[in-house]
Motif scaffolding. Sequence first.
Motif, mmCIF file in Angstrom:
data_model
loop_
_atom_site.group_PDB
_atom_site.id
_atom_site.type_symbol
_atom_site.label_atom_id
_atom_site.label_comp_id
_atom_site.label_asym_id
_atom_site.label_seq_id
_atom_site.Cartn_x
_atom_site.Cartn_y
_atom_site.Cartn_z
ATOM 1 N N GLU A 145 43.003 -22.434 -35.064
ATOM 2 C CA GLU A 145 43.020 -22.843 -36.182
ATOM 3 C C GLU A 145 41.721 -22.473 -37.146
ATOM 4 O O GLU A 145 41.676 -22.224 -38.267
ATOM 5 N N GLU A 146 40.722 -22.096 -36.699
ATOM 6 C CA GLU A 146 39.467 -21.701 -37.198
ATOM 7 C C GLU A 146 39.506 -20.097 -37.733
ATOM 8 O O GLU A 146 39.020 -19.547 -38.531
ATOM 9 N N SER A 147 40.514 -19.334 -37.029
ATOM 10 C CA SER A 147 40.572 -17.810 -37.093
ATOM 11 C C SER A 147 41.296 -17.574 -38.479
ATOM 12 O O SER A 147 41.895 -18.422 -39.251
ATOM 13 N N ALA A 148 40.854 -16.399 -39.045
ATOM 14 C CA ALA A 148 40.900 -15.863 -40.378
ATOM 15 C C ALA A 148 42.509 -15.606 -40.265
ATOM 16 O O ALA A 148 43.031 -15.026 -39.402
ATOM 17 N N ASN A 149 43.011 -15.511 -41.554
ATOM 18 C CA ASN A 149 44.132 -14.771 -41.785
ATOM 19 C C ASN A 149 44.192 -13.315 -41.582
ATOM 20 O O ASN A 149 43.533 -12.738 -41.822
ATOM 21 N N GLN A 196 50.966 -11.343 -41.978
ATOM 22 C CA GLN A 196 52.087 -11.863 -41.322
ATOM 23 C C GLN A 196 52.075 -11.791 -39.636
ATOM 24 O O GLN A 196 52.310 -12.847 -39.174
ATOM 25 N N GLU A 197 51.922 -10.481 -39.255
ATOM 26 C CA GLU A 197 52.119 -10.636 -37.755
ATOM 27 C C GLU A 197 51.170 -11.271 -36.939
ATOM 28 O O GLU A 197 51.503 -11.914 -36.080
ATOM 29 N N ALA A 198 49.747 -11.324 -37.285
ATOM 30 C CA ALA A 198 48.783 -11.929 -36.503
ATOM 31 C C ALA A 198 48.952 -13.637 -36.914
ATOM 32 O O ALA A 198 48.970 -14.250 -36.020
ATOM 33 N N LYS A 237 51.162 -18.510 -34.610
ATOM 34 C CA LYS A 237 51.842 -19.719 -34.849
ATOM 35 C C LYS A 237 52.369 -20.078 -33.292
ATOM 36 O O LYS A 237 52.582 -21.003 -32.800
ATOM 37 N N ALA A 238 52.825 -19.053 -32.686
ATOM 38 C CA ALA A 238 53.567 -18.953 -31.326
ATOM 39 C C ALA A 238 52.389 -19.557 -30.521
ATOM 40 O O ALA A 238 52.741 -20.310 -29.473
ATOM 41 N N GLN A 239 51.187 -19.080 -30.607
ATOM 42 C CA GLN A 239 50.264 -19.652 -29.766
ATOM 43 C C GLN A 239 49.945 -21.110 -29.806
ATOM 44 O O GLN A 239 49.670 -21.842 -28.728
#
Length: 110
Positions: free
Chosen positions: A39-43, A46-48, A53-55
């Motif tokens: 949740e803290e990771s930056a955008n 789309q692939e990332a 989202k899957a993780q």
Amino acid sequence: MSLETTRSDSAAERMSAHEARQRLEHERDSRLEQLRAIEESANGGQEADDLLKAQKSALQRALKEIEAAFERLDNGSYGTCERCSKPIPVERLEILPYARCCVPCQQRTG
């Protein structure tokens, strides 16, 4: 039925309720920390975002399984296979403390 007194298993072959609770708490804390990191990771495009989202979804499913394991621990059914009602080997519970089924039953259901 408690973890220490199931069928003919010796106490050495069974995980104590305290040990089980510690393992489940560790699993839950690890998953929650992983969720916080996601949740803290930056955008990162789309692939990332799709990967994150899957993780996140996988971690949320694991957390639900862990909470269900706490319920089984509280109601005395922890460590008993939900399908065949036989004890789940302690080695499996050490690896996957929130396992609902023994390996043969898990393999049969996929």
